[in-house]
Design an enzyme around this catalytic site. Structure first.
Site, PDB file in Angstrom:
ATOM      1  N   GLU A 164      52.616 -20.072 -13.926  1.00  0.00           N
ATOM      2  CA  GLU A 164      51.541 -19.244 -13.375  1.00  0.00           C
ATOM      3  C   GLU A 164      51.510 -17.871 -14.051  1.00  0.00           C
ATOM      4  O   GLU A 164      52.534 -17.235 -14.215  1.00  0.00           O
ATOM      5  CB  GLU A 164      51.713 -19.081 -11.860  1.00  0.00           C
ATOM      6  CG  GLU A 164      51.632 -20.389 -11.083  1.00  0.00           C
ATOM      7  CD  GLU A 164      50.236 -21.019 -11.102  1.00  0.00           C
ATOM      8  OE1 GLU A 164      49.272 -20.351 -11.528  1.00  0.00           O
ATOM      9  OE2 GLU A 164      50.134 -22.195 -10.688  1.00  0.00           O
TER      10      GLU A 164
ATOM     11  N   HIS B  79      54.315 -24.151 -10.850  1.00  0.00           N
ATOM     12  CA  HIS B  79      53.832 -25.254 -10.007  1.00  0.00           C
ATOM     13  C   HIS B  79      54.145 -26.579 -10.690  1.00  0.00           C
ATOM     14  O   HIS B  79      54.065 -26.678 -11.920  1.00  0.00           O
ATOM     15  CB  HIS B  79      52.313 -25.130  -9.798  1.00  0.00           C
ATOM     16  CG  HIS B  79      51.935 -24.478  -8.504  1.00  0.00           C
ATOM     17  ND1 HIS B  79      51.160 -23.346  -8.444  1.00  0.00           N
ATOM     18  CD2 HIS B  79      52.216 -24.796  -7.204  1.00  0.00           C
ATOM     19  CE1 HIS B  79      50.979 -22.989  -7.165  1.00  0.00           C
ATOM     20  NE2 HIS B  79      51.609 -23.857  -6.396  1.00  0.00           N
TER      21      HIS B  79
ATOM     22  N   ARG C 145      43.534 -23.082   3.130  1.00  0.00           N
ATOM     23  CA  ARG C 145      42.631 -24.238   3.308  1.00  0.00           C
ATOM     24  C   ARG C 145      43.143 -25.132   4.426  1.00  0.00           C
ATOM     25  O   ARG C 145      42.388 -25.773   5.145  1.00  0.00           O
ATOM     26  CB  ARG C 145      42.560 -25.025   1.986  1.00  0.00           C
ATOM     27  CG  ARG C 145      41.632 -26.214   2.003  1.00  0.00           C
ATOM     28  CD  ARG C 145      41.610 -26.914   0.644  1.00  0.00           C
ATOM     29  NE  ARG C 145      42.905 -27.448   0.239  1.00  0.00           N
ATOM     30  CZ  ARG C 145      43.453 -28.565   0.700  1.00  0.00           C
ATOM     31  NH1 ARG C 145      42.812 -29.297   1.600  1.00  0.00           N
ATOM     32  NH2 ARG C 145      44.633 -28.968   0.277  1.00  0.00           N
TER      33      ARG C 145
HETATM   34  N1  PCA Z   1      52.996 -25.800  -2.575  1.00  0.00           N
HETATM   35  C1  PCA Z   1      52.099 -25.012  -1.754  1.00  0.00           C
HETATM   36  C2  PCA Z   1      52.969 -24.344  -0.727  1.00  0.00           C
HETATM   37  C3  PCA Z   1      54.287 -25.020  -0.807  1.00  0.00           C
HETATM   38  C4  PCA Z   1      54.230 -25.832  -2.034  1.00  0.00           C
HETATM   39  O1  PCA Z   1      55.169 -26.474  -2.488  1.00  0.00           O
HETATM   40  C5  PCA Z   1      51.211 -24.082  -2.565  1.00  0.00           C
HETATM   41  O2  PCA Z   1      50.932 -24.377  -3.732  1.00  0.00           O
HETATM   42  O3  PCA Z   1      50.793 -23.040  -2.045  1.00  0.00           O
END
Ligand code: PCA
Length: 214
Positions: free
Chosen positions: A80, A167, A90
Protein backbone atom coordinates in the site's frame (compact mmCIF):
# COMPACT_ATOMS: atom_id res chain seq x y z
CA UNK A 1 19.82 -6.94 13.79
CA UNK A 2 16.79 -5.12 12.41
CA UNK A 3 13.79 -5.60 14.64
CA UNK A 4 10.63 -6.13 12.61
CA UNK A 5 7.10 -6.21 13.99
CA UNK A 6 4.68 -8.09 11.75
CA UNK A 7 0.96 -7.88 12.42
CA UNK A 8 -1.98 -9.79 10.94
CA UNK A 9 -5.73 -9.70 11.58
CA UNK A 10 -8.25 -12.05 13.10
CA UNK A 11 -10.80 -13.55 10.67
CA UNK A 12 -13.70 -11.24 9.72
CA UNK A 13 -16.79 -11.09 7.52
CA UNK A 14 -17.76 -14.70 8.29
CA UNK A 15 -14.40 -16.21 7.29
CA UNK A 16 -12.79 -18.94 9.40
CA UNK A 17 -9.22 -17.87 8.73
CA UNK A 18 -7.44 -14.67 7.91
CA UNK A 19 -4.51 -15.35 5.57
CA UNK A 20 -2.73 -12.25 6.88
CA UNK A 21 -2.27 -13.71 10.35
CA UNK A 22 -1.60 -17.22 9.02
CA UNK A 23 1.15 -15.86 6.74
CA UNK A 24 2.64 -13.61 9.42
CA UNK A 25 2.87 -16.56 11.80
CA UNK A 26 4.50 -18.70 9.15
CA UNK A 27 6.93 -15.94 8.09
CA UNK A 28 8.03 -15.52 11.69
CA UNK A 29 9.18 -19.13 11.94
CA UNK A 30 11.95 -18.38 9.40
CA UNK A 31 13.10 -14.74 9.47
CA UNK A 32 15.63 -13.64 6.81
CA UNK A 33 19.24 -13.23 7.94
CA UNK A 34 19.79 -10.07 9.95
CA UNK A 35 16.13 -9.65 10.85
CA UNK A 36 14.39 -10.40 14.12
CA UNK A 37 10.59 -10.89 13.85
CA UNK A 38 7.96 -10.34 16.49
CA UNK A 39 4.27 -10.73 15.70
CA UNK A 40 0.88 -9.55 16.92
CA UNK A 41 -2.66 -10.50 15.90
CA UNK A 42 -4.96 -7.49 15.72
CA UNK A 43 -8.74 -7.56 16.27
CA UNK A 44 -10.88 -6.47 13.34
CA UNK A 45 -12.29 -3.62 15.42
CA UNK A 46 -11.92 0.11 14.81
CA UNK A 47 -9.93 1.69 17.63
CA UNK A 48 -9.01 -1.58 19.36
CA UNK A 49 -6.93 -2.66 16.35
CA UNK A 50 -4.69 0.40 16.49
CA UNK A 51 -4.53 0.22 20.30
CA UNK A 52 -3.24 -3.36 19.96
CA UNK A 53 -0.74 -2.22 17.32
CA UNK A 54 0.53 0.64 19.51
CA UNK A 55 0.92 -1.75 22.45
CA UNK A 56 2.89 -4.18 20.27
CA UNK A 57 5.14 -1.30 19.13
CA UNK A 58 5.76 -0.31 22.76
CA UNK A 59 6.47 -3.95 23.71
CA UNK A 60 8.86 -4.80 20.88
CA UNK A 61 10.36 -1.36 20.08
CA UNK A 62 10.82 -2.28 16.38
CA UNK A 63 12.83 -0.58 13.63
CA UNK A 64 10.25 -1.60 11.02
CA UNK A 65 6.54 -2.42 11.20
CA UNK A 66 4.70 -4.34 8.50
CA UNK A 67 0.97 -4.53 9.06
CA UNK A 68 -0.76 -7.14 6.91
CA UNK A 69 -4.43 -7.66 6.08
CA UNK A 70 -6.68 -9.72 3.84
CA UNK A 71 -7.90 -8.11 0.63
CA UNK A 72 -10.31 -10.71 -0.73
CA UNK A 73 -10.51 -10.50 -4.52
CA UNK A 74 -7.01 -9.17 -5.08
CA UNK A 75 -4.80 -11.64 -6.97
CA UNK A 76 -1.42 -10.57 -5.61
CA UNK A 77 0.46 -9.12 -2.65
CA UNK A 78 -0.19 -5.40 -2.73
CA UNK A 79 2.13 -2.95 -1.03
CA UNK A 80 0.00 0.00 0.00
CA UNK A 81 1.25 3.46 -0.91
CA UNK A 82 -1.17 5.70 0.97
CA UNK A 83 -3.30 5.73 4.14
CA UNK A 84 -6.27 8.13 4.26
CA UNK A 85 -7.78 9.83 7.30
CA UNK A 86 -11.25 8.34 7.04
CA UNK A 87 -13.28 5.51 8.52
CA UNK A 88 -16.07 4.53 6.13
CA UNK A 89 -17.24 1.01 6.83
CA UNK A 90 -19.08 -1.02 4.18
CA UNK A 91 -19.68 -3.79 6.74
CA UNK A 92 -19.74 -3.66 10.56
CA UNK A 93 -16.47 -4.46 12.33
CA UNK A 94 -16.19 -7.46 14.67
CA UNK A 95 -17.85 -5.43 17.45
CA UNK A 96 -20.71 -4.20 15.29
CA UNK A 97 -19.41 -0.66 14.78
CA UNK A 98 -19.96 0.84 11.34
CA UNK A 99 -18.55 4.37 11.25
CA UNK A 100 -19.45 6.39 8.17
CA UNK A 101 -17.19 9.20 7.00
CA UNK A 102 -15.48 9.82 10.33
CA UNK A 103 -11.89 11.04 10.58
CA UNK A 104 -9.46 8.63 12.20
CA UNK A 105 -7.51 11.53 13.71
CA UNK A 106 -9.67 14.69 13.89
CA UNK A 107 -7.76 17.53 12.19
CA UNK A 108 -4.99 15.09 11.21
CA UNK A 109 -3.46 15.21 7.72
CA UNK A 110 -5.78 13.93 4.96
CA UNK A 111 -3.28 11.18 4.12
CA UNK A 112 0.14 9.74 4.78
CA UNK A 113 2.46 7.90 2.42
CA UNK A 114 3.90 4.59 3.60
CA UNK A 115 7.36 4.83 5.13
CA UNK A 116 8.46 1.95 2.91
CA UNK A 117 10.25 1.70 -0.44
CA UNK A 118 7.05 0.43 -2.03
CA UNK A 119 8.38 -0.03 -5.57
CA UNK A 120 11.56 -1.78 -4.41
CA UNK A 121 9.43 -4.11 -2.29
CA UNK A 122 7.15 -4.94 -5.24
CA UNK A 123 10.13 -5.56 -7.53
CA UNK A 124 11.79 -7.81 -4.96
CA UNK A 125 8.67 -9.95 -4.51
CA UNK A 126 8.37 -10.32 -8.27
CA UNK A 127 12.05 -11.24 -8.53
CA UNK A 128 11.34 -13.99 -6.00
CA UNK A 129 8.75 -15.39 -8.43
CA UNK A 130 5.63 -14.19 -6.66
CA UNK A 131 2.93 -11.76 -7.85
CA UNK A 132 2.93 -8.27 -6.34
CA UNK A 133 1.92 -4.71 -7.19
CA UNK A 134 1.61 -1.24 -5.73
CA UNK A 135 -1.85 -0.38 -4.41
CA UNK A 136 -3.04 3.19 -4.13
CA UNK A 137 -5.88 2.47 -1.74
CA UNK A 138 -6.03 0.38 1.39
CA UNK A 139 -9.79 0.94 1.48
CA UNK A 140 -11.61 2.68 4.33
CA UNK A 141 -12.15 -0.26 6.69
CA UNK A 142 -10.04 -1.46 9.63
CA UNK A 143 -6.87 -2.06 7.59
CA UNK A 144 -6.66 1.54 6.40
CA UNK A 145 -7.53 2.62 9.96
CA UNK A 146 -4.54 0.70 11.36
CA UNK A 147 -2.28 1.84 8.51
CA UNK A 148 -3.18 5.51 9.13
CA UNK A 149 -2.70 5.00 12.87
CA UNK A 150 0.78 3.56 12.26
CA UNK A 151 1.77 6.42 9.98
CA UNK A 152 0.42 9.00 12.43
CA UNK A 153 2.43 7.35 15.22
CA UNK A 154 5.57 7.56 13.07
CA UNK A 155 4.85 11.19 12.15
CA UNK A 156 4.12 12.36 15.68
CA UNK A 157 6.08 10.11 18.05
CA UNK A 158 8.52 7.74 16.37
CA UNK A 159 10.30 9.47 13.48
CA UNK A 160 12.97 6.76 13.24
CA UNK A 161 10.41 4.00 12.74
CA UNK A 162 9.72 2.74 9.20
CA UNK A 163 6.58 0.93 8.23
CA UNK A 164 3.60 0.34 6.06
CA UNK A 165 0.85 -2.00 5.03
CA UNK A 166 0.59 -5.06 2.79
CA UNK A 167 -2.74 -6.52 1.64
CA UNK A 168 -2.80 -10.19 0.70
CA UNK A 169 -5.20 -12.41 -1.30
CA UNK A 170 -7.51 -15.09 0.08
CA UNK A 171 -5.97 -18.44 1.00
CA UNK A 172 -7.08 -21.27 -1.33
CA UNK A 173 -9.20 -22.89 1.42
CA UNK A 174 -11.38 -19.73 1.53
CA UNK A 175 -12.39 -19.92 -2.12
CA UNK A 176 -12.95 -23.60 -2.84
CA UNK A 177 -16.59 -22.85 -3.77
CA UNK A 178 -16.27 -19.51 -5.57
CA UNK A 179 -14.25 -18.24 -8.43
CA UNK A 180 -11.95 -15.80 -6.64
CA UNK A 181 -8.17 -15.49 -6.78
CA UNK A 182 -6.06 -16.98 -4.00
CA UNK A 183 -2.44 -17.56 -3.02
CA UNK A 184 -1.09 -20.28 -0.72
CA UNK A 185 -0.24 -18.98 2.74
CA UNK A 186 3.34 -20.23 2.35
CA UNK A 187 3.77 -18.07 -0.77
CA UNK A 188 2.36 -15.04 1.04
CA UNK A 189 4.70 -15.73 3.96
CA UNK A 190 7.68 -15.83 1.58
CA UNK A 191 6.54 -12.55 0.01
CA UNK A 192 6.35 -10.93 3.45
CA UNK A 193 9.89 -12.11 4.27
CA UNK A 194 11.12 -10.59 1.02
CA UNK A 195 9.31 -7.30 1.70
CA UNK A 196 10.73 -7.10 5.23
CA UNK A 197 14.27 -7.86 4.05
CA UNK A 198 14.00 -5.32 1.22
CA UNK A 199 12.56 -2.58 3.42
CA UNK A 200 15.28 -3.20 6.01
CA UNK A 201 18.12 -2.49 3.60
CA UNK A 202 16.60 -0.07 1.03
CA UNK A 203 16.92 3.56 2.04
CA UNK A 204 15.76 5.22 -1.19
CA UNK A 205 13.02 3.73 -3.33
CA UNK A 206 13.72 2.67 -6.91
CA UNK A 207 12.16 4.58 -9.81
CA UNK A 208 10.16 1.92 -11.56
CA UNK A 209 6.83 1.78 -13.35
CA UNK A 210 4.12 0.79 -10.91
CA UNK A 211 1.43 3.40 -11.24
CA UNK A 212 -2.20 2.84 -12.19
CA UNK A 213 -4.45 4.51 -14.76
CA UNK A 214 -7.50 4.02 -12.51
N1 PCA B 1 -8.78 -6.92 6.06
C1 PCA B 1 -9.71 -5.84 6.35
C2 PCA B 1 -9.71 -5.69 7.84
C3 PCA B 1 -9.02 -6.89 8.38
C4 PCA B 1 -8.40 -7.53 7.20
O1 PCA B 1 -7.67 -8.52 7.25
C5 PCA B 1 -9.41 -4.58 5.56
O2 PCA B 1 -8.83 -4.66 4.47
O3 PCA B 1 -9.74 -3.48 6.03
Amino acid sequence: MTRVLLTGFEPFDGERVNPSWAAVREAATRPPAGLEFTTAELPCVYGDASAALFQAVRDSDPDLVLCVGQAGGRPDLTVERVAVNIDDARIPDARGAQPIDEPIVPHGPAAYFAALPVKACVMAVRAAGLPASVSNTAGTFVCNHVFYGLMHLIATERPALRGGFVHVPYAPEQVTDRSAPSLPVSAVAEGLRVIAATAAITKADVKAVGGATH
